[in-house]
Design a protein around this motif. Sequence first.
Motif: not given
Length: 336
Positions: A225, A228-229, A233
Amino acid sequence: MRKILFAVLMVSMVAGLVFAGGQGESGDSGPQFVTIGTGGVTGVYYPTGGAISRMVNAKSEEYGIRASVESTGGSVFNINAVLNGDLEFGIAQSDRQYQAVNGMAEWEGNPQSDLRAVFSIHPESITLIASVDSGIESVSDLEGMRVNIGNPGSGQLQNSLDVLSAFGMTEDDIQAEQVGAVEAPSLLQDGRIDAFFYTVGHPNGNITEATSGRIRVRIVDIVGSGVDELLARLPYYAEATIPASFYPQAANESDATTIGVKATLVTSANVPDDVVYAITKEVFENFDEFKSLHPAYAVLTPENMLQGMSAPIHPGAVRYYEEAGLIDLINPDLLP
Ligand code: GLU
Protein backbone atom coordinates in the motif's frame (compact mmCIF):
# COMPACT_ATOMS: atom_id res chain seq x y z
CA MET A 1 57.75 41.34 -16.31
CA ARG A 2 55.50 42.99 -18.85
CA LYS A 3 56.73 40.53 -21.51
CA ILE A 4 55.90 37.57 -19.32
CA LEU A 5 52.46 38.98 -18.61
CA PHE A 6 51.90 39.49 -22.32
CA ALA A 7 52.99 35.92 -23.07
CA VAL A 8 50.68 34.54 -20.39
CA LEU A 9 47.84 36.62 -21.78
CA MET A 10 48.48 35.36 -25.34
CA VAL A 11 48.61 31.74 -24.23
CA SER A 12 45.37 32.03 -22.31
CA MET A 13 43.69 33.81 -25.22
CA VAL A 14 44.70 31.05 -27.63
CA ALA A 15 43.55 28.42 -25.10
CA GLY A 16 40.29 30.34 -24.76
CA LEU A 17 39.79 30.34 -28.53
CA VAL A 18 40.48 26.62 -28.79
CA PHE A 19 38.08 26.00 -25.92
CA ALA A 20 35.41 28.19 -27.50
CA GLY A 21 35.93 26.28 -30.75
CA GLY A 22 35.19 23.07 -28.89
CA GLN A 23 32.01 24.50 -27.41
CA GLY A 24 30.73 26.56 -30.32
CA GLU A 25 29.26 25.90 -33.75
CA SER A 26 31.18 23.47 -35.91
CA GLY A 27 33.30 25.20 -38.52
CA ASP A 28 36.51 24.55 -40.44
CA SER A 29 38.48 24.41 -37.20
CA GLY A 30 38.19 20.62 -36.96
CA PRO A 31 35.52 18.47 -35.40
CA GLN A 32 33.46 19.54 -32.43
CA PHE A 33 34.01 17.11 -29.56
CA VAL A 34 31.01 16.23 -27.46
CA THR A 35 30.96 13.95 -24.43
CA ILE A 36 28.00 11.98 -23.15
CA GLY A 37 27.92 11.25 -19.41
CA THR A 38 26.61 7.77 -18.61
CA GLY A 39 26.91 5.57 -15.49
CA GLY A 40 28.84 2.56 -14.24
CA VAL A 41 30.27 0.32 -16.97
CA THR A 42 28.05 -2.68 -16.04
CA GLY A 43 24.79 -0.69 -16.35
CA VAL A 44 22.78 0.24 -19.43
CA TYR A 45 23.70 3.95 -19.59
CA TYR A 46 27.28 3.20 -20.55
CA PRO A 47 26.42 1.10 -23.65
CA THR A 48 23.59 3.58 -24.38
CA GLY A 49 26.11 6.41 -24.59
CA GLY A 50 28.13 4.17 -26.89
CA ALA A 51 25.10 3.47 -29.09
CA ILE A 52 24.23 7.17 -29.42
CA SER A 53 27.82 8.15 -30.20
CA ARG A 54 28.09 5.40 -32.76
CA MET A 55 25.08 6.79 -34.62
CA VAL A 56 26.42 10.33 -34.82
CA ASN A 57 30.08 9.36 -35.40
CA ALA A 58 29.04 7.37 -38.48
CA LYS A 59 28.28 10.80 -40.00
CA SER A 60 31.16 12.73 -38.46
CA GLU A 61 32.25 14.01 -41.89
CA GLU A 62 28.82 15.49 -42.52
CA TYR A 63 28.26 16.99 -39.08
CA GLY A 64 31.80 17.74 -37.95
CA ILE A 65 31.03 16.14 -34.60
CA ARG A 66 33.00 13.49 -32.69
CA ALA A 67 31.08 12.05 -29.76
CA SER A 68 32.59 10.08 -26.91
CA VAL A 69 31.35 8.51 -23.72
CA GLU A 70 32.34 8.92 -20.10
CA SER A 71 31.54 6.52 -17.26
CA THR A 72 30.18 8.59 -14.35
CA GLY A 73 28.34 8.31 -11.02
CA GLY A 74 24.96 8.44 -12.82
CA SER A 75 21.92 10.69 -13.30
CA VAL A 76 22.51 13.42 -10.74
CA PHE A 77 26.19 13.71 -11.62
CA ASN A 78 25.27 13.91 -15.33
CA ILE A 79 22.63 16.60 -14.89
CA ASN A 80 25.00 18.76 -12.86
CA ALA A 81 27.90 18.21 -15.27
CA VAL A 82 25.71 19.17 -18.25
CA LEU A 83 24.52 22.30 -16.43
CA ASN A 84 28.02 23.45 -15.52
CA GLY A 85 29.35 22.79 -19.03
CA ASP A 86 31.65 19.84 -18.19
CA LEU A 87 29.60 17.53 -20.42
CA GLU A 88 27.47 18.33 -23.48
CA PHE A 89 25.02 15.45 -22.91
CA GLY A 90 24.05 13.20 -20.06
CA ILE A 91 21.75 10.26 -19.52
CA ALA A 92 19.45 10.79 -16.59
CA GLN A 93 16.41 9.18 -15.05
CA SER A 94 13.09 10.87 -15.89
CA ASP A 95 12.37 11.41 -12.16
CA ARG A 96 15.73 13.16 -11.75
CA GLN A 97 15.05 15.33 -14.80
CA TYR A 98 11.71 16.31 -13.22
CA GLN A 99 13.32 17.06 -9.85
CA ALA A 100 16.08 19.20 -11.37
CA VAL A 101 13.59 21.26 -13.41
CA ASN A 102 11.20 21.66 -10.47
CA GLY A 103 13.79 22.27 -7.73
CA MET A 104 13.32 19.08 -5.73
CA ALA A 105 15.54 16.42 -4.07
CA GLU A 106 19.24 17.34 -4.67
CA TRP A 107 18.01 20.60 -6.29
CA GLU A 108 15.56 21.50 -3.48
CA GLY A 109 14.63 25.18 -3.84
CA ASN A 110 16.99 25.53 -6.81
CA PRO A 111 15.16 24.80 -10.10
CA GLN A 112 17.50 24.28 -13.06
CA SER A 113 16.08 26.40 -15.87
CA ASP A 114 18.93 25.63 -18.33
CA LEU A 115 18.26 21.89 -18.40
CA ARG A 116 16.92 20.66 -21.77
CA ALA A 117 15.43 17.31 -22.78
CA VAL A 118 16.35 15.58 -26.04
CA PHE A 119 14.47 12.25 -25.96
CA SER A 120 13.54 9.37 -23.66
CA ILE A 121 15.20 5.98 -23.90
CA HIS A 122 14.60 2.63 -22.14
CA PRO A 123 12.48 1.94 -19.05
CA GLU A 124 14.37 1.48 -15.78
CA SER A 125 13.14 -0.49 -12.78
CA ILE A 126 13.96 0.09 -9.13
CA THR A 127 15.71 -3.20 -8.56
CA LEU A 128 16.25 -4.63 -5.09
CA ILE A 129 18.63 -7.60 -5.07
CA ALA A 130 19.17 -9.59 -1.85
CA SER A 131 20.98 -12.77 -0.87
CA VAL A 132 18.59 -15.64 -0.21
CA ASP A 133 20.40 -16.37 3.08
CA SER A 134 19.59 -12.88 4.40
CA GLY A 135 15.91 -13.88 4.42
CA ILE A 136 14.94 -10.59 2.77
CA GLU A 137 11.68 -11.22 0.93
CA SER A 138 10.12 -7.79 1.18
CA VAL A 139 11.32 -4.22 1.67
CA SER A 140 10.31 -4.31 5.36
CA ASP A 141 12.81 -7.15 5.90
CA LEU A 142 15.63 -4.67 5.14
CA GLU A 143 15.46 -3.38 8.72
CA GLY A 144 18.91 -3.64 10.32
CA MET A 145 20.44 -5.13 7.15
CA ARG A 146 23.54 -3.95 5.27
CA VAL A 147 22.12 -2.38 2.13
CA ASN A 148 23.73 -0.36 -0.66
CA ILE A 149 21.31 2.46 -1.43
CA GLY A 150 23.46 4.04 -4.18
CA ASN A 151 26.37 6.46 -4.48
CA PRO A 152 25.86 10.22 -4.21
CA GLY A 153 25.35 11.34 -7.82
CA SER A 154 23.40 8.24 -8.78
CA GLY A 155 19.77 8.18 -9.78
CA GLN A 156 18.96 5.28 -7.45
CA LEU A 157 19.89 7.02 -4.20
CA GLN A 158 16.59 8.95 -4.03
CA ASN A 159 14.63 5.94 -5.34
CA SER A 160 15.99 3.81 -2.48
CA LEU A 161 15.00 6.48 0.04
CA ASP A 162 11.51 6.76 -1.52
CA VAL A 163 11.02 3.00 -1.34
CA LEU A 164 12.19 2.87 2.29
CA SER A 165 9.81 5.73 3.12
CA ALA A 166 6.95 3.82 1.50
CA PHE A 167 7.55 1.19 4.20
CA GLY A 168 7.83 3.74 7.00
CA MET A 169 11.63 3.51 7.10
CA THR A 170 14.61 5.82 6.60
CA GLU A 171 18.25 5.03 5.99
CA ASP A 172 18.69 5.04 9.79
CA ASP A 173 16.66 1.84 9.99
CA ILE A 174 19.20 -0.05 7.88
CA GLN A 175 22.99 -0.16 7.71
CA ALA A 176 23.16 1.99 4.61
CA GLU A 177 26.12 1.92 2.22
CA GLN A 178 26.52 4.47 -0.59
CA VAL A 179 28.84 2.82 -3.09
CA GLY A 180 28.68 2.76 -6.88
CA ALA A 181 26.46 0.14 -8.53
CA VAL A 182 29.45 -1.35 -10.29
CA GLU A 183 30.85 -2.57 -6.94
CA ALA A 184 27.58 -3.90 -5.50
CA PRO A 185 27.47 -7.38 -7.12
CA SER A 186 30.86 -8.39 -5.73
CA LEU A 187 30.04 -6.93 -2.29
CA LEU A 188 26.88 -9.08 -2.28
CA GLN A 189 28.74 -12.16 -3.48
CA ASP A 190 31.48 -11.62 -0.86
CA GLY A 191 28.84 -11.44 1.87
CA ARG A 192 29.76 -7.85 2.75
CA ILE A 193 26.26 -6.51 2.07
CA ASP A 194 22.88 -8.25 2.30
CA ALA A 195 21.14 -6.34 -0.47
CA PHE A 196 21.45 -3.48 -2.92
CA PHE A 197 19.19 -1.11 -4.82
CA TYR A 198 19.88 -0.25 -8.45
CA THR A 199 17.58 1.68 -10.78
CA VAL A 200 18.45 0.22 -14.16
CA GLY A 201 17.15 -1.15 -17.49
CA HIS A 202 16.91 -4.93 -17.95
CA PRO A 203 18.61 -7.17 -18.81
CA ASN A 204 21.99 -5.78 -17.79
CA GLY A 205 25.46 -7.07 -16.93
CA ASN A 206 25.35 -5.83 -13.34
CA ILE A 207 22.37 -7.99 -12.28
CA THR A 208 23.69 -10.92 -14.32
CA GLU A 209 26.93 -10.63 -12.34
CA ALA A 210 25.04 -10.35 -9.03
CA THR A 211 22.97 -13.46 -9.78
CA SER A 212 25.75 -15.63 -11.21
CA GLY A 213 27.95 -16.21 -8.16
CA ARG A 214 28.17 -18.81 -5.41
CA ILE A 215 25.70 -16.97 -3.16
CA ARG A 216 22.11 -17.35 -4.32
CA VAL A 217 20.27 -14.08 -4.71
CA ARG A 218 16.74 -13.00 -5.48
CA ILE A 219 15.10 -9.94 -6.95
CA VAL A 220 12.75 -8.70 -4.23
CA ASP A 221 9.25 -7.40 -5.09
CA ILE A 222 8.62 -3.75 -4.27
CA VAL A 223 4.85 -3.82 -3.66
CA GLY A 224 2.30 -2.81 -1.05
CA SER A 225 0.00 0.00 0.00
CA GLY A 226 2.94 2.35 0.64
CA VAL A 227 4.09 1.78 -2.94
CA ASP A 228 0.57 2.44 -4.25
CA GLU A 229 0.62 5.71 -2.33
CA LEU A 230 4.01 6.58 -3.88
CA LEU A 231 2.60 5.88 -7.36
CA ALA A 232 -0.38 8.12 -6.65
CA ARG A 233 1.72 10.95 -5.20
CA LEU A 234 4.74 11.11 -7.52
CA PRO A 235 3.94 11.47 -11.24
CA TYR A 236 7.22 9.99 -12.47
CA TYR A 237 6.84 6.51 -10.98
CA ALA A 238 5.02 3.75 -12.88
CA GLU A 239 4.45 0.04 -12.26
CA ALA A 240 7.13 -2.22 -13.69
CA THR A 241 8.07 -5.89 -13.87
CA ILE A 242 11.46 -7.55 -14.13
CA PRO A 243 11.14 -10.78 -16.16
CA ALA A 244 12.57 -13.80 -14.30
CA SER A 245 13.73 -15.13 -17.70
CA PHE A 246 16.35 -12.36 -17.91
CA TYR A 247 18.23 -13.78 -14.92
CA PRO A 248 17.88 -17.59 -14.98
CA GLN A 249 20.32 -18.01 -12.08
CA ALA A 250 18.33 -15.81 -9.69
CA ALA A 251 16.18 -17.58 -7.09
CA ASN A 252 13.00 -16.00 -8.52
CA GLU A 253 10.40 -18.37 -9.90
CA SER A 254 8.27 -15.62 -11.36
CA ASP A 255 8.70 -12.07 -12.58
CA ALA A 256 9.45 -9.46 -9.94
CA THR A 257 6.96 -6.62 -9.47
CA THR A 258 8.33 -3.15 -8.77
CA ILE A 259 8.10 0.45 -9.90
CA GLY A 260 10.21 2.31 -12.41
CA VAL A 261 11.11 5.39 -14.38
CA LYS A 262 12.68 6.02 -17.78
CA ALA A 263 16.18 6.83 -18.94
CA THR A 264 16.33 10.12 -20.85
CA LEU A 265 18.94 12.11 -22.73
CA VAL A 266 19.48 15.62 -21.39
CA THR A 267 21.58 18.58 -22.42
CA SER A 268 21.92 22.28 -21.62
CA ALA A 269 20.35 25.31 -23.28
CA ASN A 270 23.97 26.37 -23.99
CA VAL A 271 24.75 23.44 -26.30
CA PRO A 272 24.47 24.54 -29.97
CA ASP A 273 21.32 23.60 -31.89
CA ASP A 274 23.19 21.88 -34.73
CA VAL A 275 24.85 19.43 -32.33
CA VAL A 276 21.58 18.45 -30.67
CA TYR A 277 19.87 18.29 -34.07
CA ALA A 278 22.53 15.88 -35.40
CA ILE A 279 22.28 13.49 -32.45
CA THR A 280 18.47 13.50 -32.47
CA LYS A 281 18.29 12.99 -36.21
CA GLU A 282 20.78 10.12 -36.34
CA VAL A 283 19.10 8.19 -33.52
CA PHE A 284 15.60 8.56 -34.99
CA GLU A 285 16.55 8.05 -38.65
CA ASN A 286 18.44 4.86 -37.71
CA PHE A 287 15.87 3.76 -35.16
CA ASP A 288 15.91 0.03 -36.05
CA GLU A 289 19.67 -0.13 -35.86
CA PHE A 290 19.71 1.82 -32.58
CA LYS A 291 17.07 -0.49 -31.10
CA SER A 292 19.17 -3.54 -31.97
CA LEU A 293 22.13 -2.28 -29.95
CA HIS A 294 20.87 -3.33 -26.50
CA PRO A 295 18.22 -5.82 -25.31
CA ALA A 296 16.87 -3.22 -22.84
CA TYR A 297 15.65 -1.25 -25.89
CA ALA A 298 13.25 -4.05 -26.96
CA VAL A 299 10.18 -2.00 -26.00
CA LEU A 300 11.29 1.26 -27.66
CA THR A 301 9.13 2.98 -30.25
CA PRO A 302 9.65 6.44 -31.73
CA GLU A 303 6.43 7.43 -29.90
CA ASN A 304 7.49 6.34 -26.41
CA MET A 305 10.89 7.97 -26.90
CA LEU A 306 9.00 11.28 -26.96
CA GLN A 307 7.23 10.67 -23.64
CA GLY A 308 8.47 10.93 -20.06
CA MET A 309 10.34 14.23 -20.39
CA SER A 310 9.76 17.24 -18.16
CA ALA A 311 12.45 19.77 -19.17
CA PRO A 312 11.82 22.01 -22.19
CA ILE A 313 12.86 20.23 -25.41
CA HIS A 314 16.15 21.61 -26.78
CA PRO A 315 15.51 23.72 -29.95
CA GLY A 316 17.93 21.52 -31.95
CA ALA A 317 15.76 18.49 -31.18
CA VAL A 318 12.58 20.48 -31.86
CA ARG A 319 13.93 21.27 -35.34
CA TYR A 320 14.31 17.57 -36.11
CA TYR A 321 10.89 16.61 -34.63
CA GLU A 322 9.26 19.29 -36.78
CA GLU A 323 11.03 18.09 -39.95
CA ALA A 324 10.16 14.46 -39.21
CA GLY A 325 6.49 15.20 -38.44
CA LEU A 326 6.88 13.93 -34.85
CA ILE A 327 6.23 17.23 -33.10
CA ASP A 328 2.55 16.46 -32.34
CA LEU A 329 3.62 13.50 -30.20
CA ILE A 330 5.30 15.81 -27.70
CA ASN A 331 3.68 17.45 -24.68
CA PRO A 332 3.14 21.02 -25.99
CA ASP A 333 4.11 22.48 -22.59
CA LEU A 334 7.69 21.43 -23.32
CA LEU A 335 7.87 23.14 -26.71
CA PRO A 336 9.02 26.73 -27.37
N1 GLU B 1 19.83 4.82 -13.30
C1 GLU B 1 21.19 4.84 -12.86
C2 GLU B 1 21.55 6.25 -12.43
O1 GLU B 1 20.92 7.18 -12.80
C3 GLU B 1 22.18 4.37 -13.93
C4 GLU B 1 21.76 3.10 -14.59
C5 GLU B 1 22.69 2.65 -15.70
O2 GLU B 1 23.87 3.02 -15.69
O3 GLU B 1 22.19 1.95 -16.58
O4 GLU B 1 22.49 6.48 -11.72
